[in-house]
Write a protein that holds these residues in place. Structure first.
Motif, PDB file in Angstrom:
ATOM      1  N   LEU A   1       1.623   2.381  -3.352  1.00 51.93           N
ATOM      2  CA  LEU A   1       0.617   3.066  -4.032  1.00 51.93           C
ATOM      3  C   LEU A   1       0.271   4.400  -3.606  1.00 51.93           C
ATOM      4  CD1 LEU A   1      -2.042  -0.042  -3.992  1.00 51.93           C
ATOM      5  CD2 LEU A   1      -0.934   1.127  -6.021  1.00 51.93           C
ATOM      6  N   ALA A   2       0.924   4.675  -2.381  1.00 51.57           N
ATOM      7  CA  ALA A   2       0.650   5.859  -1.703  1.00 51.57           C
ATOM      8  C   ALA A   2       1.147   7.106  -2.590  1.00 51.57           C
ATOM      9  CB  ALA A   2       1.054   6.010  -0.543  1.00 51.57           C
TER      10      ALA A   2
ATOM     11  N   ASP B   1       0.833  -1.264   0.222  1.00 52.62           N
ATOM     12  CA  ASP B   1       0.001   0.025   0.032  1.00 52.62           C
ATOM     13  C   ASP B   1       0.615   1.456   0.033  1.00 52.62           C
ATOM     14  OD1 ASP B   1      -2.050  -1.561  -0.144  1.00 52.62           O
ATOM     15  OD2 ASP B   1      -2.641  -1.109   2.028  1.00 52.62           O
ATOM     16  N   ASP B   2       2.140   1.111   0.685  1.00 58.10           N
ATOM     17  CA  ASP B   2       2.910   2.243   0.766  1.00 58.10           C
ATOM     18  C   ASP B   2       3.424   2.823  -0.808  1.00 58.10           C
ATOM     19  OD1 ASP B   2       2.326   2.451   3.338  1.00 58.10           O
ATOM     20  OD2 ASP B   2       4.370   1.605   3.896  1.00 58.10           O
TER      21      ASP B   2
END
Lengths: 358, 368
Positions: free
Chosen positions: B363-364, B360-361
């Motif tokens: 994707l951030a 997710d990081d």
């Protein structure tokens, strides 16, 4: 090197013709190669808080009878029989499903078998048994290879134990933003932390991230339901985009939820959400009059789509008559009928359908 | 700038000839393919070239040297700091390329950004323009405060087969004032490694790209290393900068590393043979620092300048990956294999790294 022609460029090649004969060797002030063991040793176990006699052997708790004989000091590392340890009641179910996959555990078991257990698990004492705080996977792995397990003993009450399990779980890389958000919410609800800043300090993260993650929980219930089944569906950025869309189009929550669901498809990007939703809403408003008519007429029409979201079948219920329309030319309708009847005969009896409404 | 397209990326892989070379294999190609199959590597059934991925080379290496690896004791991987007080000598380029090359030789490598400019992170294709980046400074600060270091949140997979990871850094690393009052700061990096032994012992080698100048982070990093590798250009300022490094080493060897002095190793980078001053300065280096010099010189090669597009970090990757057959890549391979020997890098036992997905990081970084 198999091909000397392509080897790296050598110092000697450049200097051969230029170095004077018998040039004095350069002084060596520092070692030119490692002077001792190159590898740092791993400390055998974290040092206990209280100064303990250095060479004292680890007490081995063999069974329940013997366990009572040991004065167990807080922070002490001991070897425990894994059967004496119970799982923590505070370990969420969400963790269990994902992290206790048998392949991962057996891999861990192999590592422990070949290299030993590198870090002790954490337990607290409950009567004559022990309750796990951290190390659920290691415990399962050690049970698999039937060994003793290294553990540190802590004296904790229920509240601190839950808090410890929480903090330990949070520190894992597998935790998704949604799971973290829920954890933060729980910490706030249980009053382990009063403000978001406290939460940030408790989980050693930034306050901005805490607030962004908590904001995830304000997503509409349809999306939260999706996250409940697929916690890694949305990143923080994606959640932010969805929240802004919810504010922008409060009447189209279903489309926004669909957009969220599409994130699970391969190749889905966060950047594509906004245009997709705008497009879907535009399409809906264009076809709205006819669609609403059709919807009001027969509520019981269902379009069944294939993997690429094209409509494959339409099923319609009118009174007690079900009509099934096959759209694709490539599908043989008689085969479909055969399969459906087969399915009905095999798996559905009138008894099972009675309980299911609609 | 969408870094998710690029990280973690599928490594380029190398052809059979290079794979044989990396494994020191001298028998026929056919025998090599049999060895690969026996090690569990899938070979194409049609007539296409097999590109051997880092994880596959690792598999073959482990299969071939199974008895040696089984004897390896659990311990932490060696730390290789690339350091010189002068800027612009090619530390970052060197670290990125040697990292990629050693990963392709079958070793699992962790790169650590030690420079607040974040140029190593960007060179590997990681966009550092984000607010949730955790860097080495944070990790050491956590260790000092007795908190969990959160190293597993900091690490960014570069290769999708888990063979090359990065701990990135950004400008907030320059805020190292807290180190000023940290008692025993030189030992912080060693403590980080020991406290996160589980994490570090997944890797065979840790390479740290230090900042130019003498920053406070440099002390703890050098203290953890058997040798400091200096990257020097055969130019006057660069040669003089070795004095700064020497004085750092002297101080550490007189204090925290008195029991086992840190050594020095020098790699000449950016050599251009038609430049007479380059040859003269190389001669001076050989005269004054002969015993420390690596045999191989890394030549000035235009491909190193093509590693990154200043407008789009997400396409950046080291020369070794982009142009594996170039003269520059050949120099890197020669230097990398000599460093593996010098630092005593050994393949570690334990499970194969698992393939990684974008977190997710990562994707951030996607702009909304």
């Amino acid at each position: 090197m198999t091909n000397p022609r392509r080897d790296g460029y050598k110092v000697s090649g450049v200097l051969a013709s230029r170095q004077p004969e018998g040039a004095p060797a350069a002084p060596t002030e520092f070692p030119t190669a490692p002077t001792g063991p190159v590898l740092l040793a791993i400390p055998p176990a974290p040092a206990p808080a209280a100064p303990a006699p250095a060479a004292a052997p680890l007490p081995v708790v063999r069974d329940q009878v013997h366990s009572a004989e040991w004065e167990l000091v807080d922070g002490q590392v001991i070897e425990l029989d894994p059967d004496l340890i119970d799982d923590s009641p505070f370990q969420g179910e969400a963790e269990e499903g994902q992290r206790y996959d048998p392949a991962g555990i057996s891999e861990l078991a192999q590592t422990i078998a070949s290299e030993g257990q590198l870090s002790p698990i954490k337990v607290r004492r409950i009567g004559k048994r022990f309750e796990l705080i951290a190390g659920h996977r290691r415990l399962r792995a050690v049970r698999m290879i039937k060994r003793k397990i290294l553990a540190i003993i802590y004296t904790l009450d229920d509240k601190s134990a839950e808090r410890a399990v929480m903090v330990d779980n949070e520190g894992r890389q597998e935790k998704t933003d949604y799971q973290r958000a829920k954890l933060y919410r729980r910490a706030l609800d249980q009053a382990y932390a009063k403000t978001q800043n406290d939460v940030a300090a408790m989980f050693a993260t930034k306050a901005a991230l805490v607030s962004r993650r908590l904001k995830m929980l304000t997503l509409p219930p349809q999306i939260l339901a999706l996250l409940e089944t697929t916690p890694n569906l949305l990143s923080l950025t994606t959640a932010d985009i969805l929240l802004s869309l919810v504010a922008q189009y409060p009447d189209h929550l279903d489309i926004i939820a669909q957009a969220a669901a599409r994130q699970s498809e391969p190749g889905a990007t966060a950047a594509s959400i906004k245009p997709w939703v705008a497009q879907m809403i535009a399409a809906k408003s264009l076809s709205a009059p006819s669609q609403s008519k059709a919807n009001s007429k027969d509520m019981n029409t269902r379009v069944i789509t294939d993997a690429s979201k094209r409509s494959a079948y339409t099923a319609r219920l009118k009174g007690r008559v079900i009509t099934l329309r096959v759209h694709s030319d490539e599908v043989d309708a008689s085969t479909v009928l055969e399969r459906v009847s087969e399915f009905l005969e095999r798996s559905v009896t009138p008894e099972t359908l009675k309980t299911e409404t609609q | 700038m969408n870094s998710t397209n690029h990280i973690p990326r599928r490594p380029a892989g190398v052809r059979l000839k290079a794979a044989k070379e990396f494994l020191g294999y001298v028998d026929t190609d056919k025998q090599f393919r049999e060895l690969a199959r026996a090690a569990g590597v899938e070979l194409p059934t049609n007539n296409t070239h097999k590109l051997y991925l880092p994880s596959e080379i690792r598999k073959i290496r482990r299969h071939r040297f199974a008895d040696i690896i089984a004897a390896t004791l659990p311990s932490l991987p060696p730390v290789m700091p690339a350091r010189i007080t002068k800027g612009g000598t090619g530390k970052t380029t060197f670290v990125g390329n040697v990292g990629a090359a050693t990963a392709h030789m079958g070793y699992r490598v962790l790169l650590i950004e030690g420079d607040a400019q974040g140029s190593l992170s960007e060179q590997m294709g990681y966009d550092i323009d984000r607010d949730d980046l955790i860097h080495l400074g944070h990790l050491l600060e956590n260790v000092r405060a007795g908190r969990p270091s959160r190293i597993r949140d900091a690490v960014v997979p570069i290769y999708d087969d888990g063979m090359l990871d990065l701990i990135p850094g950004d400008i907030t690393m320059a805020d190292e004032g807290w180190l000023l009052t940290a008692v025993g700061r030189e030992s912080l990096f060693v403590r980080l490694m020991q406290e996160e032994a589980d994490f570090f012992s997944q890797y065979d080698l840790v390479i740290v790209d230090c900042a130019p100048g003498t920053t406070m982070l440099a002390g703890p990093i050098m203290t953890a290393a058997p040798l400091v590798t200096a990257i020097v250009m055969p130019e006057p300022q660069s040669v003089r900068a070795l004095k700064g490094l020497k004085s750092n080493l002297k101080e550490l060897n007189a204090s925290v590393r008195a029991h086992q002095p840190i050594g020095m190793h020098i790699i000449v980078n950016g050599f251009n043979a038609p430049f007479k001053p380059h040859v003269d300065n190389l001669e001076k280096l050989a005269r004054d620092y002969g015993p420390y010099l690596n045999n191989t010189i890394v030549r000035s090669y235009v491909g190193f300048k093509r590693e990154m597009d200043p407008d789009d970090v997400s396409t950046a990757m080291p020369l070794f990956e982009r142009e594996p057959l170039s003269p520059g890549a050949r120099d890197i391979v020669a230097v990398a294999s000599s460093l593996l020997t010098l630092y005593g890098v050994r393949l570690r036992s334990g499970p194969m790294p698992k393939p990684k997905q974008a977190t997710d990081d990562d994707l951030a970084a996607v702009p909304a």
